[in-house]
Design a protein around this motif. Structure first.
Motif, PDB file in Angstrom:
ATOM      1  N   ARG A 191       0.836  -1.207   0.000  1.00 29.57           N
ATOM      2  CA  ARG A 191       0.000   0.000   0.000  1.00 29.57           C
ATOM      3  C   ARG A 191       0.869   1.254   0.000  1.00 29.57           C
ATOM      4  N   ALA A 192       1.967   1.213   0.743  1.00 33.09           N
ATOM      5  CA  ALA A 192       2.846   2.382   0.808  1.00 33.09           C
ATOM      6  C   ALA A 192       3.463   2.671  -0.554  1.00 33.09           C
ATOM      7  N   LEU A 193       3.920   1.642  -1.238  1.00 31.11           N
ATOM      8  CA  LEU A 193       4.536   1.879  -2.541  1.00 31.11           C
ATOM      9  C   LEU A 193       3.517   2.431  -3.532  1.00 31.11           C
ATOM     10  N   LEU A 194       2.314   1.843  -3.563  1.00 31.08           N
ATOM     11  CA  LEU A 194       1.292   2.321  -4.491  1.00 31.08           C
ATOM     12  C   LEU A 194       0.888   3.760  -4.166  1.00 31.08           C
ATOM     13  N   ALA A 195       0.845   4.086  -2.869  1.00 34.54           N
ATOM     14  CA  ALA A 195       0.546   5.472  -2.493  1.00 34.54           C
ATOM     15  C   ALA A 195       1.671   6.392  -2.956  1.00 34.54           C
ATOM     16  N   GLY A 196       2.903   5.931  -2.860  1.00 29.35           N
ATOM     17  CA  GLY A 196       4.028   6.716  -3.328  1.00 29.35           C
ATOM     18  C   GLY A 196       3.986   6.955  -4.823  1.00 29.35           C
ATOM     19  N   VAL A 197       3.610   5.924  -5.581  1.00 30.78           N
ATOM     20  CA  VAL A 197       3.490   6.068  -7.037  1.00 30.78           C
ATOM     21  C   VAL A 197       2.408   7.093  -7.371  1.00 30.78           C
ATOM     22  N   ALA A 198       1.280   7.015  -6.680  1.00 24.90           N
ATOM     23  CA  ALA A 198       0.202   7.982  -6.932  1.00 24.90           C
ATOM     24  C   ALA A 198       0.660   9.405  -6.633  1.00 24.90           C
ATOM     25  N   LEU A 199       1.425   9.577  -5.557  1.00 26.94           N
ATOM     26  CA  LEU A 199       1.936  10.900  -5.214  1.00 26.94           C
ATOM     27  C   LEU A 199       2.929  11.382  -6.269  1.00 26.94           C
ATOM     28  N   ALA A 203       2.701  14.670  -8.938  1.00 29.58           N
ATOM     29  CA  ALA A 203       3.743  15.689  -9.113  1.00 29.58           C
ATOM     30  C   ALA A 203       4.159  15.829 -10.569  1.00 29.58           C
ATOM     31  N   GLY A 204       3.532  15.043 -11.451  1.00 30.76           N
ATOM     32  CA  GLY A 204       3.829  15.131 -12.873  1.00 30.76           C
ATOM     33  C   GLY A 204       4.783  14.080 -13.386  1.00 30.76           C
ATOM     34  N   LEU A 205       5.245  13.173 -12.520  1.00 31.89           N
ATOM     35  CA  LEU A 205       6.148  12.107 -12.948  1.00 31.89           C
ATOM     36  C   LEU A 205       5.349  10.973 -13.582  1.00 31.89           C
ATOM     37  N   ARG A 206       5.979  10.261 -14.510  1.00 30.30           N
ATOM     38  CA  ARG A 206       5.316   9.137 -15.177  1.00 30.30           C
ATOM     39  C   ARG A 206       6.244   7.924 -15.202  1.00 30.30           C
ATOM     40  N   PRO A 207       6.549   7.359 -14.028  1.00 29.76           N
ATOM     41  CA  PRO A 207       7.416   6.178 -14.000  1.00 29.76           C
ATOM     42  C   PRO A 207       6.738   5.005 -14.701  1.00 29.76           C
ATOM     43  N   THR A 208       7.519   4.272 -15.472  1.00 26.32           N
ATOM     44  CA  THR A 208       6.957   3.127 -16.204  1.00 26.32           C
ATOM     45  C   THR A 208       7.087   1.816 -15.441  1.00 26.32           C
ATOM     46  N   LEU A 209       7.875   1.820 -14.355  1.00 29.25           N
ATOM     47  CA  LEU A 209       8.090   0.599 -13.588  1.00 29.25           C
ATOM     48  C   LEU A 209       7.845   0.842 -12.105  1.00 29.25           C
ATOM     49  N   ARG A 210       7.237  -0.153 -11.470  1.00 28.12           N
ATOM     50  CA  ARG A 210       7.099  -0.183 -10.021  1.00 28.12           C
ATOM     51  C   ARG A 210       7.672  -1.522  -9.575  1.00 28.12           C
ATOM     52  N   HIS A 211       8.611  -1.509  -8.613  1.00 30.84           N
ATOM     53  CA  HIS A 211       9.136  -2.802  -8.155  1.00 30.84           C
ATOM     54  C   HIS A 211       9.364  -2.819  -6.652  1.00 30.84           C
ATOM     55  N   LEU A 212       9.006  -3.960  -6.068  1.00 29.03           N
ATOM     56  CA  LEU A 212       8.946  -4.121  -4.621  1.00 29.03           C
ATOM     57  C   LEU A 212       9.413  -5.509  -4.183  1.00 29.03           C
ATOM     58  N   ALA A 213       9.070  -6.544  -4.960  1.00 29.64           N
ATOM     59  CA  ALA A 213       9.288  -7.931  -4.545  1.00 29.64           C
ATOM     60  C   ALA A 213      10.709  -8.390  -4.807  1.00 29.64           C
ATOM     61  N   ALA A 214      11.292  -9.055  -3.811  1.00 24.43           N
ATOM     62  CA  ALA A 214      12.553  -9.768  -3.984  1.00 24.43           C
ATOM     63  C   ALA A 214      12.239 -11.269  -4.035  1.00 24.43           C
ATOM     64  N   THR A 215      13.223 -12.105  -3.721  1.00 24.24           N
ATOM     65  CA  THR A 215      13.045 -13.563  -3.882  1.00 24.24           C
ATOM     66  C   THR A 215      11.816 -14.085  -3.153  1.00 24.24           C
TER      67      THR A 215
END
Length: 376
Positions: A191-199, A203-215
């Motif tokens: 939830r924190a990462l998705l909230a960060g992406v929305a924020l 701000a006008g950013l358009r990141p194409t990747l979101r990554h959180l999971a490791a092994t």
């Protein structure tokens, strides 16, 4: 009664050898590529490929489904580039005084975990925009920007993007307890990462990747896969979650260089921490904590000699380890398997981690440079 030396066989010429099986890494990579689903797989080859060889690991992983490579330092990334590897590379643990121009020149993406790191990038005014992954603290209180800094980080990153200094490629985070399936911190982190992406997007950013999971999260929670998963330990057969059967890729062996018959009451090694209570035979291996054997495993660890497990006697030394052969001595030159995949009941990396009270990650990344490495 004095110790009796068994007549020696011809002196062995071999030395401790670390055998690495690329086919095991390949099999694990294919498994994780399947588990990742629609997400891309990043092969994390930091710490010399978890002790398995950074360049060799990278090449095998890229040939078997990985699309990205991950390292901690720019130096590791440059080593991959200098070996001729052209795949996307992310380096996410860099000092504030990172050489931004080198990162741009060698096409290395960089993790940005703080306002100070971002300021350093903009102050160097790279010739081309530096590709950055904004690293957020999503529950580790370790690397990554603190939530209180997110809004300012995104605003400054947007300004730097408009000025042509950076290109914001991704937003990333890390999970603290993904090795415990169902742990509430995984939901909180997602939830924190998705909230960060929305924020960031506000701000006008358009990141194409979101990554959180490791092994561990790649194996246990599909919802965390997002656009990219980062797998390192799993590629070499380490599963922190204990939920998958992975191929073990490594085998450490050493010759028995000396065999001795000891009477009862003989102290073994430094401090005489171990004293024989009955007559026995012991073998000496030319491998020790300088090669990566944890000293904390002294007296409890085992090695595989002549079809049986033999316990370590006395303290593991820097260069030497003594093992108990019991009533069945072997000729000097006999190969002892310190650890391996476990197919023949020999000890494994997991066994050594348990005996020394640590993680298998620490065992493989601590393997010393003196070991002769051989790729099967």
């Amino acid at each position: 009664m004095s110790a009796l030396a068994i007549p020696p066989a011809p002196a062995p010429t071999s030395r401790p050898r670390l055998e690495i099986d690329p086919s095991a890494v390949a099999a694990n990579t294919r498994l994780f590529a399947r588990r990742a689903g629609d997400a891309a797989l990043m092969a994390v080859v930091k710490a010399d490929g978890f002790g398995h060889g950074i360049v060799e690991m990278a090449r095998v992983a890229l040939a078997n489904g990985a699309r990205w490579l991950g390292v901690t330092s720019l130096a590791e990334a440059l080593r991959l580039r200098e070996s001729g590897i052209g795949a996307p590379i992310l380096s996410w643990l860099n000092p504030v005084d990172l050489d931004v121009h080198a990162a741009v020149r060698y096409r290395v993406d960089v993790g940005i975990p703080s306002l100070q790191h971002l300021a350093r990038v903009t102050s160097q005014r790279p010739a081309r925009p530096l590709r950055i992954h904004l690293h957020l603290d999503t529950g580790m209180a370790r690397d990554g920007a603190a939530p209180a800094d997110w809004a300012e980080l995104f605003d400054r990153a947007r300004r730097a993007e408009l000025e042509g200094h950076v290109e914001v490629v991704a937003v990333m985070g890390h999970l603290p307890c993904a090795d415990q399936p169902g742990h509430p911190s995984t939901r909180t982190g997602l939830r924190a990462l998705l909230a960060g992406v929305a924020l960031a997007e506000s701000a006008g950013l358009r990141p194409t990747l979101r990554h959180l999971a490791a092994t561990a999260a790649t194996l246990t929670d599909d919802s965390t896969h997002l656009d990219l998963v980062r797998v390192g330990a799993g590629l070499v057969g380490i599963d922190p979650s204990g939920t998958a059967r992975l191929a073990q890729a490594i085998r450490l062996s050493a010759p028995v260089v000396q065999v001795r018959a000891l009477p009862a009451g003989t102290g073994i090694g430094y401090g005489h921490a171990d004293v024989t209570d009955t007559p026995t035979n012991v073998g000496l291996l030319p491998v020790g904590y300088a090669d990566g054997l944890p000293r904390t495993a002294s007296g409890v660890a085992e090695v595989w000699v002549d079809g049986r497990r033999c316990r370590v006697r006395g303290r593991i030394s820097m260069d030497q380890t003594v093992v108990d052969l019991g009533g069945a001595p072997v000729p000097p030159g006999t190969t002892a398997v310190v650890f391996g995949p476990g197919h023949d009941a020999e000890p494994t990396i997991d066994d050594w981690a348990r005996w020394s009270g640590t993680l298998p990650h620490e065992i493989v990344t601590g393997l010393g440079t003196r070991l002769e490495r051989q790729y099967l």
